[in-house]
Design a protein around this motif. Structure first.
Motif, short mmCIF file in Angstrom:
data_model
loop_
_atom_site.label_atom_id
_atom_site.label_comp_id
_atom_site.label_asym_id
_atom_site.label_seq_id
_atom_site.Cartn_x
_atom_site.Cartn_y
_atom_site.Cartn_z
N GLN A 126 0.83 -1.21 0.00
CA GLN A 126 0.00 0.00 0.00
C GLN A 126 0.87 1.25 0.00
O GLN A 126 1.84 1.35 0.74
CB GLN A 126 -0.91 0.00 1.23
CG GLN A 126 -1.84 1.18 1.32
CD GLN A 126 -2.99 1.12 0.34
OE1 GLN A 126 -3.06 0.21 -0.49
NE2 GLN A 126 -3.89 2.07 0.42
N VAL A 127 0.50 2.20 -0.85
CA VAL A 127 1.19 3.48 -0.89
C VAL A 127 0.15 4.59 -0.77
O VAL A 127 -0.98 4.46 -1.27
CB VAL A 127 2.01 3.62 -2.19
CG1 VAL A 127 1.13 3.71 -3.42
CG2 VAL A 127 2.98 4.78 -2.13
N SER A 128 0.50 5.66 -0.08
CA SER A 128 -0.43 6.76 0.12
C SER A 128 -0.65 7.52 -1.18
O SER A 128 0.18 7.48 -2.09
CB SER A 128 0.10 7.72 1.19
OG SER A 128 1.27 8.37 0.70
N PRO A 129 -1.78 8.24 -1.30
CA PRO A 129 -2.02 9.03 -2.51
C PRO A 129 -0.91 10.04 -2.79
O PRO A 129 -0.54 10.26 -3.95
CB PRO A 129 -3.35 9.73 -2.22
CG PRO A 129 -4.03 8.88 -1.20
CD PRO A 129 -2.92 8.31 -0.36
N GLU A 130 -0.38 10.65 -1.75
CA GLU A 130 0.66 11.65 -1.93
C GLU A 130 1.94 11.04 -2.46
O GLU A 130 2.58 11.56 -3.39
CB GLU A 130 0.94 12.36 -0.60
CG GLU A 130 -0.24 13.13 -0.01
CD GLU A 130 -1.28 12.24 0.65
OE1 GLU A 130 -2.40 12.72 0.90
OE2 GLU A 130 -0.96 11.06 0.94
#
Length: 248
Positions: free
Chosen positions: A160-164
């Motif tokens: 998982q990677v953040s939107p930013e």
């Protein structure tokens, strides 16, 4: 709250700790891989190993795979990357194209994307009907259980990677002539549908997390942390699988 919201996206490693843990983990994984293949124990073949990599676009799957296989002899593993099925593959059951690539006893494969496309992109984009993707959950779980019963250790990851962070990686790729090929119009479209994909992902966790192949959720915002987390998790699962194999 879903499982994605419980991932600690602030997880970080210093450069020195990363290097130390990477060297130790790669050495241990090499030992385990040779043991699985019967290369260090008198030719006794162990279980197979299948690592399934899923996650956000630009979530770091490629970098984690690279560090995982780096210490291995190239004859001792295969990596398969899956995208949209071909016209021929569409004529068959959606699991058909994965069966022949799954490792046998003593083998190792890494799947960069997998059968979970049926309940993610095919669901969200309408490539599969509601009937097709709904019944896919049971098919997937039964398939994984069958593989496990045949002697395959399955290690499933969601990175998982953040939107930013995802946006920053997209922009970096767009500016790098040697990495532009990794960024597509589809990646940008998927980003706009992040909430819908997250909903599908949460249901996927709920319906396909089982003892033979549990999900491992990895925080991907720092690549160093994610790569070590993946490698150390694979090691732990292989050690557990070998113990069960030797006791059976």
């Amino acid at each position: 709250m879903g499982r994605l919201e419980h991932i600690d996206m602030t997880a970080r490693l210093s450069g020195s700790e990363y290097e130390e843990r990477l060297a130790a983990a790669q050495q241990r994984f090499l030992e385990l891989r040779l043991e699985l293949g019967g290369h260090t124990n008198g030719g006794t073949i162990g279980p197979g190993l299948l690592v399934v990599m899923e996650g956000s676009d630009a979530g770091g799957k490629g970098g984690a795979i690279k560090r995982m296989v780096q210490p291995l002899d190239p004859r001792h593993y295969s990596v398969y990357s899956y995208a949209a099925p071909s016209e021929r593959e569409l004529r068959h059951h959606f699991l058909w194209r994965f069966w022949s690539k799954a490792p046998g006893r003593g083998g190792m494969c890494v799947f960069d994307r997998s059968w979970y496309g049926r309940v993610l992109v095919e669901r969200v984009e309408g490539f599969a009907s509601a009937t097709e993707w709904t019944r896919a959950y049971d098919s997937i779980v039964n398939f994984e259980r069958d593989l496990a019963q045949e002697g395959v250790i399955i290690v499933k990851f969601w990175m998982q990677v953040s939107p930013e962070e995802q946006l920053e990686r997209f922009e970096d790729r767009a500016e790098d002539p040697l990495r532009q090929w990794k960024l597509t119009d589809e990646d940008w479209r998927n980003r706009e549908k992040r909430d819908v994909y997250d909903e599908a992902t949460e249901e996927m966790f709920e319906r396909t997390d089982h003892s033979a192949a549990p999900w491992n959720l990895i925080a991907g915002d720092q690549k160093k942390w994610a790569r070590i987390a993946v490698l150390e998790t694979v090691i732990k699962r292989v050690e557990e699988g070998l113990q069960l194999w030797n006791e059976s």
